[in-house]
Design a protein around this motif. Sequence first.
Motif, PDB file in Angstrom:
ATOM      1  N   ASN A  93      -4.221  15.703 -12.307  1.00  0.00           N
ATOM      2  CA  ASN A  93      -3.321  15.887 -13.441  1.00  0.00           C
ATOM      3  C   ASN A  93      -1.870  15.594 -13.031  1.00  0.00           C
ATOM      4  OD1 ASN A  93      -2.568  16.821 -16.149  1.00  0.00           O
ATOM      5  ND2 ASN A  93      -1.685  18.549 -15.056  1.00  0.00           N
ATOM      6  N   SER A  94      -1.439  16.143 -11.900  1.00  0.00           N
ATOM      7  CA  SER A  94      -0.069  15.911 -11.431  1.00  0.00           C
ATOM      8  C   SER A  94       0.154  14.441 -11.103  1.00  0.00           C
ATOM      9  CB  SER A  94       0.223  16.769 -10.198  1.00  0.00           C
ATOM     10  OG  SER A  94       0.176  18.134 -10.539  1.00  0.00           O
ATOM     11  N   LEU A  95      -0.815  13.818 -10.451  1.00  0.00           N
ATOM     12  CA  LEU A  95      -0.697  12.398 -10.108  1.00  0.00           C
ATOM     13  C   LEU A  95      -0.583  11.552 -11.376  1.00  0.00           C
ATOM     14  CD1 LEU A  95      -0.695  10.084  -8.075  1.00  0.00           C
ATOM     15  CD2 LEU A  95      -3.200  10.160  -8.115  1.00  0.00           C
ATOM     16  N   ALA A  96      -1.374  11.857 -12.387  1.00  0.00           N
ATOM     17  CA  ALA A  96      -1.305  11.111 -13.646  1.00  0.00           C
ATOM     18  C   ALA A  96       0.071  11.275 -14.302  1.00  0.00           C
ATOM     19  CB  ALA A  96      -2.406  11.580 -14.602  1.00  0.00           C
ATOM     20  N   GLN A  97       0.625  12.487 -14.284  1.00  0.00           N
ATOM     21  CA  GLN A  97       1.947  12.725 -14.869  1.00  0.00           C
ATOM     22  C   GLN A  97       3.030  11.965 -14.107  1.00  0.00           C
ATOM     23  OE1 GLN A  97       2.638  16.952 -15.069  1.00  0.00           O
ATOM     24  NE2 GLN A  97       1.059  17.267 -16.617  1.00  0.00           N
ATOM     25  N   TRP A  98       2.972  12.036 -12.790  1.00  0.00           N
ATOM     26  CA  TRP A  98       3.978  11.351 -11.972  1.00  0.00           C
ATOM     27  C   TRP A  98       3.883   9.840 -12.162  1.00  0.00           C
ATOM     28  CZ3 TRP A  98       6.033  13.442  -6.812  1.00  0.00           C
ATOM     29  CH2 TRP A  98       6.353  14.792  -6.931  1.00  0.00           C
ATOM     30  N   THR A  99       2.666   9.300 -12.204  1.00  0.00           N
ATOM     31  CA  THR A  99       2.489   7.859 -12.383  1.00  0.00           C
ATOM     32  C   THR A  99       3.000   7.418 -13.750  1.00  0.00           C
ATOM     33  OG1 THR A  99       0.619   7.847 -10.851  1.00  0.00           O
ATOM     34  CG2 THR A  99       0.800   5.968 -12.352  1.00  0.00           C
ATOM     35  N   ALA A 100       2.741   8.211 -14.780  1.00  0.00           N
ATOM     36  CA  ALA A 100       3.246   7.892 -16.119  1.00  0.00           C
ATOM     37  C   ALA A 100       4.778   7.877 -16.139  1.00  0.00           C
ATOM     38  CB  ALA A 100       2.711   8.888 -17.141  1.00  0.00           C
ATOM     39  N   SER A 101       5.387   8.757 -15.374  1.00  0.00           N
ATOM     40  CA  SER A 101       6.839   8.873 -15.344  1.00  0.00           C
ATOM     41  C   SER A 101       7.505   7.861 -14.404  1.00  0.00           C
ATOM     42  CB  SER A 101       7.221  10.291 -14.920  1.00  0.00           C
ATOM     43  OG  SER A 101       8.599  10.420 -14.782  1.00  0.00           O
ATOM     44  N   LEU A 102       6.871   7.599 -13.257  1.00  0.00           N
ATOM     45  CA  LEU A 102       7.520   6.809 -12.210  1.00  0.00           C
ATOM     46  C   LEU A 102       6.939   5.412 -11.996  1.00  0.00           C
ATOM     47  CD1 LEU A 102       7.792   9.671  -9.572  1.00  0.00           C
ATOM     48  CD2 LEU A 102       9.663   8.728 -10.944  1.00  0.00           C
ATOM     49  N   GLY A 103       5.782   5.120 -12.579  1.00  0.00           N
ATOM     50  CA  GLY A 103       5.137   3.829 -12.351  1.00  0.00           C
ATOM     51  C   GLY A 103       4.112   3.925 -11.224  1.00  0.00           C
ATOM     52  N   GLU A 104       3.635   2.781 -10.808  1.00  0.00           N
ATOM     53  CA  GLU A 104       2.588   2.739  -9.786  1.00  0.00           C
ATOM     54  C   GLU A 104       3.151   3.114  -8.411  1.00  0.00           C
ATOM     55  OE1 GLU A 104      -0.753   2.349 -10.133  1.00  0.00           O
ATOM     56  OE2 GLU A 104      -0.266   2.473 -12.260  1.00  0.00           O
ATOM     57  N   PRO A 105       2.462   4.016  -7.711  1.00  0.00           N
ATOM     58  CA  PRO A 105       2.929   4.462  -6.390  1.00  0.00           C
ATOM     59  C   PRO A 105       2.337   3.625  -5.254  1.00  0.00           C
ATOM     60  CG  PRO A 105       1.072   5.783  -7.064  1.00  0.00           C
ATOM     61  CD  PRO A 105       1.342   4.814  -8.191  1.00  0.00           C
ATOM     62  N   GLU A 106       2.858   3.856  -4.075  1.00  0.00           N
ATOM     63  CA  GLU A 106       2.245   3.350  -2.846  1.00  0.00           C
ATOM     64  C   GLU A 106       1.210   4.378  -2.420  1.00  0.00           C
ATOM     65  OE1 GLU A 106       5.050   2.471   0.267  1.00  0.00           O
ATOM     66  OE2 GLU A 106       6.458   1.562  -1.144  1.00  0.00           O
ATOM     67  N   LEU A 107       0.065   3.912  -1.948  1.00  0.00           N
ATOM     68  CA  LEU A 107      -1.025   4.790  -1.523  1.00  0.00           C
ATOM     69  C   LEU A 107      -1.074   4.871  -0.010  1.00  0.00           C
ATOM     70  CD1 LEU A 107      -3.753   6.340  -1.887  1.00  0.00           C
ATOM     71  CD2 LEU A 107      -4.854   4.097  -1.934  1.00  0.00           C
ATOM     72  N   GLU A 108      -1.276   6.073   0.497  1.00  0.00           N
ATOM     73  CA  GLU A 108      -1.490   6.294   1.919  1.00  0.00           C
ATOM     74  C   GLU A 108      -2.673   7.237   2.061  1.00  0.00           C
ATOM     75  OE1 GLU A 108       2.267   8.081   2.910  1.00  0.00           O
ATOM     76  OE2 GLU A 108       3.155   6.155   3.427  1.00  0.00           O
ATOM     77  N   ALA A 109      -3.621   6.873   2.905  1.00  0.00           N
ATOM     78  CA  ALA A 109      -4.780   7.729   3.152  1.00  0.00           C
ATOM     79  C   ALA A 109      -5.050   7.749   4.648  1.00  0.00           C
ATOM     80  CB  ALA A 109      -5.999   7.213   2.403  1.00  0.00           C
ATOM     81  N   SER A 110      -5.453   8.908   5.163  1.00  0.00           N
ATOM     82  CA  SER A 110      -5.753   8.987   6.586  1.00  0.00           C
ATOM     83  C   SER A 110      -6.739  10.103   6.860  1.00  0.00           C
ATOM     84  CB  SER A 110      -4.480   9.221   7.401  1.00  0.00           C
ATOM     85  OG  SER A 110      -3.965  10.515   7.163  1.00  0.00           O
ATOM     86  N   GLN A 111      -7.412   9.977   7.974  1.00  0.00           N
ATOM     87  CA  GLN A 111      -8.230  11.066   8.488  1.00  0.00           C
ATOM     88  C   GLN A 111      -8.006  11.105   9.988  1.00  0.00           C
ATOM     89  OE1 GLN A 111     -12.622  11.124   8.422  1.00  0.00           O
ATOM     90  NE2 GLN A 111     -12.389  13.186   7.599  1.00  0.00           N
ATOM     91  N   LYS A 112      -7.607  12.270  10.464  1.00  0.00           N
ATOM     92  CA  LYS A 112      -7.362  12.507  11.880  1.00  0.00           C
ATOM     93  C   LYS A 112      -8.163  13.734  12.273  1.00  0.00           C
ATOM     94  CE  LYS A 112      -2.686  10.874  11.221  1.00  0.00           C
ATOM     95  NZ  LYS A 112      -1.313  11.222  11.028  1.00  0.00           N
ATOM     96  N   TYR A 113      -8.230  13.976  13.560  1.00  0.00           N
ATOM     97  CA  TYR A 113      -8.908  15.177  14.039  1.00  0.00           C
ATOM     98  C   TYR A 113      -7.926  16.006  14.846  1.00  0.00           C
ATOM     99  CZ  TYR A 113     -13.282  13.422  12.322  1.00  0.00           C
ATOM    100  OH  TYR A 113     -14.271  12.985  11.491  1.00  0.00           O
ATOM    101  N   ALA A 114      -7.897  17.286  14.561  1.00  0.00           N
ATOM    102  CA  ALA A 114      -7.047  18.234  15.285  1.00  0.00           C
ATOM    103  C   ALA A 114      -7.931  19.403  15.701  1.00  0.00           C
ATOM    104  CB  ALA A 114      -5.905  18.708  14.400  1.00  0.00           C
ATOM    105  N   SER A 115      -7.983  19.680  16.963  1.00  0.00           N
ATOM    106  CA  SER A 115      -8.822  20.757  17.497  1.00  0.00           C
ATOM    107  C   SER A 115     -10.273  20.611  17.047  1.00  0.00           C
ATOM    108  CB  SER A 115      -8.280  22.127  17.081  1.00  0.00           C
ATOM    109  OG  SER A 115      -6.963  22.285  17.524  1.00  0.00           O
ATOM    110  N   GLY A 116     -10.759  19.374  16.980  1.00  0.00           N
ATOM    111  CA  GLY A 116     -12.143  19.120  16.619  1.00  0.00           C
ATOM    112  C   GLY A 116     -12.461  19.167  15.140  1.00  0.00           C
ATOM    113  N   SER A 117     -11.476  19.414  14.295  1.00  0.00           N
ATOM    114  CA  SER A 117     -11.702  19.476  12.845  1.00  0.00           C
ATOM    115  C   SER A 117     -10.974  18.331  12.156  1.00  0.00           C
ATOM    116  CB  SER A 117     -11.199  20.803  12.276  1.00  0.00           C
ATOM    117  OG  SER A 117     -11.972  21.866  12.767  1.00  0.00           O
ATOM    118  N   PRO A 118     -11.568  17.790  11.091  1.00  0.00           N
ATOM    119  CA  PRO A 118     -10.907  16.688  10.383  1.00  0.00           C
ATOM    120  C   PRO A 118      -9.708  17.175   9.572  1.00  0.00           C
ATOM    121  CG  PRO A 118     -12.933  17.277   9.253  1.00  0.00           C
ATOM    122  CD  PRO A 118     -12.879  18.106  10.502  1.00  0.00           C
TER     123      PRO A 118
END
Length: 164
Positions: A93-118
Motif C-alpha cells: 500500500n505504501s509503495l503504491a502511494q509513493w509511486t503514484a506521488s513520485l513516479g517509478e522508483p529504482e529497485l534494489e534487492a539483496s540477500q545476505k547472511y549474518a550469523s548464519g541467518s538470511p
Amino acid sequence: MLKAIFFPAFLAVAVLSIPATANDVDGFRLGMSMQQASQLALEKGYKFSNPIKSGQNWTSYVLFKDGPNVSFCGNVLSSVGRSSDSNLHEFANSLAQWTASLGEPELEASQKYASGSPLSTIGYKWLGQDNVRRQISFWQYGSQSPQMSLSYGYIKHPCNEGAR
C-alpha cells in the motif's frame, strides 16, 4: 458490521502512512541543526545512542525509546529514517502511494547472511529534483518479524558526495 471491521483498519493505514513527498520522520526534518534535533528528542522523551562515526564529519545516532535513526553532516541533520514491524500488505500500500506521488522508483534487492541467518531486503528509492533521496524498504532477518523502513536523506551534501 462491515463498518466496524473496516474503519479501524482504515484508520491504522491512515495513521501509519507517511507522505512520499515529506523529508521528515516523527518531526525530525532534514536541515535541522543538532541543537534543534536534541531539543525535539528531549520533548519526545528520546535518548541519543553513543555517536557512530563514519567519515570525518558524518555522525549517526539511534534515538532510544522507539525514535528514528538520525545522521548529521557536521551540525546539519542530513538523513533520517525509521524501521518498524510491518507486513506485505502495508508495504504494498505504501509503495503504491509513493509511486503514484513520485513516479517509478529504482529497485534494489539483496540477500545476505549474518550469523548464519538470511537478511533479505527489497527497497525502492527516488532521487528527487529537490535534492532529497526518498526510500522505502521491506526487509526480514532470519525468522524475525518483517520490517518496513522509510528514510530521507540529502543526495548532494558534503558528507555524502558521490553517494546515491
